[in-house]
Design an enzyme around this catalytic site. Structure first.
Site, PDB file in Angstrom:
ATOM      1  N   TYR A 179       0.826  -1.217   0.000  1.00 28.97           N
ATOM      2  CA  TYR A 179       0.000   0.000   0.000  1.00 28.97           C
ATOM      3  C   TYR A 179       0.852   1.257   0.000  1.00 28.97           C
ATOM      4  CZ  TYR A 179      -2.913   3.718   1.994  1.00 28.97           C
ATOM      5  OH  TYR A 179      -3.543   4.913   2.242  1.00 28.97           O
ATOM      6  N   LYS A 233       1.576   3.988  -3.029  1.00 29.12           N
ATOM      7  CA  LYS A 233       1.157   5.372  -2.813  1.00 29.12           C
ATOM      8  C   LYS A 233       2.351   6.329  -2.957  1.00 29.12           C
ATOM      9  CE  LYS A 233      -2.432   6.799  -1.546  1.00 29.12           C
ATOM     10  NZ  LYS A 233      -3.570   7.360  -2.344  1.00 29.12           N
TER      11      LYS A 233
END
Length: 491
Positions: free
Chosen positions: A237, A241
């Site tokens: 994640y 990002k």
């Protein structure tokens, strides 16, 4: 930095919002429609095959939520026509060029009309498949920036990231950006185009081997963790990002751009009413497991700061940044939106709030009996966790393995089930470990300047509150957040 009037800024404004069915997007949409009903149009991009499916998602997953009850009461019978006039739902997929919108005429219309682009689309699953996370959190950002550059009236692009792109760094985390190819551990060779090739090659190999969908999913999750840790990030994640932020910096060109980095987002503090939450987020899942008597231990440092911020404050910060940077006022900035510097709270506070709340208002189990909670055992290091697992579960698993072999696999089902559960727990701990022992605070100098501008130059004085110093955490958790979680679970 001058903000002026929120109502005036939003008047007759056209705003494109990606990730339209997400938690923050709904709160943003409700806020805009409530404070400025004369907004021209909110274009909501949602993942859907066609307009009918997108409209179904709009009514069921967005305006059908309790979040919109104040707006429904205000507009009464005209609510449906008001929504039809103000919201245009767009079936699309941001992991594709032109946001996956098939209608070229619609693309032209939006690009001529839109003045603000707000990118909220993302997968927030820490253990997501790498192909999915890369497609949404990284390549999706590329396509959003490219589309924003086509918008002839564009005033500002706001990209919402996460403060945890910082990885496992300790100390004071500054509001600095990432240059293309930069890594946390100094390992060279990070190339986003190469990452997409790594994914494609792996998928092709798996398909040639005849791998099942389940095996492909496992392999893609493992690949994401491997690639993230190769360059110093703890999970898929935050790695994807961070690469998304790199895309913004590399591709934005001359368009005014803002990156907003929230920390852990919790239920609404004040608007449209206190305690609205959707989904069971990280710290909330711990609270629910504790209330149900499932949580037998807590792994982490109780003295660590847990950086939480209510969702409506994040949305207010987004709007303030949007206003401040529209049409090149200050230079492009990154804003940390959290509480660790201004009003820190620690894990031992959360433990205390949970104990006090569920002692006073116990969870009622499926048999109609109250669950009695107590102080859970605290494991304050990974060594203590591994010892706990070894004595409590792994010895039993080893015994089952021997018994299973001795009795011709009679205990195979029990053994396999326990093994799966233990592996699942170990993987979760491995992924979330950096946050349970987090030893950093997020600097918010840029955000403080934004707050100062709101205090001194905002016409509607209290419309964009986002100062965490005003939060009484005891009151918030005991009377707003935990009751909000319980209400959500029992819906």
């Amino acid at each position: 930095m001058e903000l002026g009037s929120v109502v005036q800024f939003l008047d007759n404004k056209s705003i494109l919002v990606t990730g339209g069915t997400g938690f923050l997007a709904k709160i943003f949409v409700e806020k805009i429609l409530r404070v400025q009903p004369n907004v021209k149009k909110l274009y909501l991009v949602v993942r859907a095959a066609d307009h009918k499916s997108a409209t179904h998602r709009l009514h069921n997953e967005i305006i059908g939520k309790d979040l919109f009850r104040n707006l429904k009461e205000k507009h009464g019978k005209s609510f449906t026509s008001f929504i039809s006039d103000k919201i245009s739902v767009i079936p699309g997929d941001i992991s594709r060029q032109d946001l996956g919108v098939q209608d070229s005429g619609l693309i032209q219309q939006i690009s001529k009309d839109v003045e603000v682009v707000l990118n909220l689309a993302a997968t927030t699953n820490f253990d997501e498949r790498y192909d999915v996370a890369l497609g949404l959190n990284t390549m999706g950002v590329k396509y959003v920036v490219e589309f924003a550059k086509q918008c002839v009236k564009l005033q500002v692009l706001v990209h919402v990231s996460t403060a945890y792109v910082s990885g496992e760094r300790s100390g004071l985390i500054l509001e600095n950006g990432y240059s293309l190819g930069e890594t946390l551990n100094g390992v060279g060779g990070l190339d986003i185009n190469m990452e997409t090739k790594v994914v494609d090659d792996k998928l092709n190999d798996l398909r040639l081997q005849g791998a099942s969908d389940k095996d492909i999913t496992i392999a893609m999750k493992d690949l994401g963790i491997h690639r993230a840790r190769l360059y110093g990030w703890p999970n898929t994640y935050v790695f994807t990002k961070a690469m998304g932020e790199m895309m913004v910096g590399e591709l934005k060109g001359i368009i005014p751009t803002v990156i907003v980095r929230p920390t852990i987002i919790t239920s609404t503090y004040r608007e449209p009413f206190p305690g609205w939450v959707e989904g069971t987020r990280t710290i909330d899942s711990l609270a629910v497991a504790y209330a149900k008597g499932i949580l037998t231990f807590f792994l982490g440092n109780l003295d660590s700061i847990v950086d939480v911020i209510p969702a409506d404050m994040v949305v207010n910060a987004m709007i303030a940044a949007m206003m401040a940077h529209a049409s090149h006022q200050p230079p492009d900035s990154i804003y940390h939106v959290g509480s660790s510097l201004q009003n820190p709270i620690k894990y031992f506070h959360l433990q205390d709030y949970g104990f006090r709340y569920f002692t006073n208002k116990p969870w009622i189990n499926k048999d109609g009996k109250p669950v009695i909670v107590g102080k859970v055992r605290v494991l304050d290091s990974m060594d203590s966790f591994h010892r706990y697992m070894a004595f409590r579960y792994l010895l039993l698993l080893k015994g089952l393995e021997w018994a299973n072999a001795a009795f011709c696999h009679y205990f195979q089902g029990v053994y396999s089930q326990m093994n799966r559960k233990i592996n699942f727990v170990m993987r979760l701990v491995d992924i979330y470990r950096p946050y349970l022992f987090f030893n950093a605070v997020f600097d918010d100098l840029n955000t403080e300047k934004l707050r100062m501008a709101a205090r001194t130059s905002l016409v509607e004085e209290d419309m964009l509150y986002f100062d965490p110093k005003c939060i009484d955490w005891d009151d918030y958790f005991m009377n707003i957040h935990i009751p909000g979680i319980v209400k959500h679970i029992f819906k």
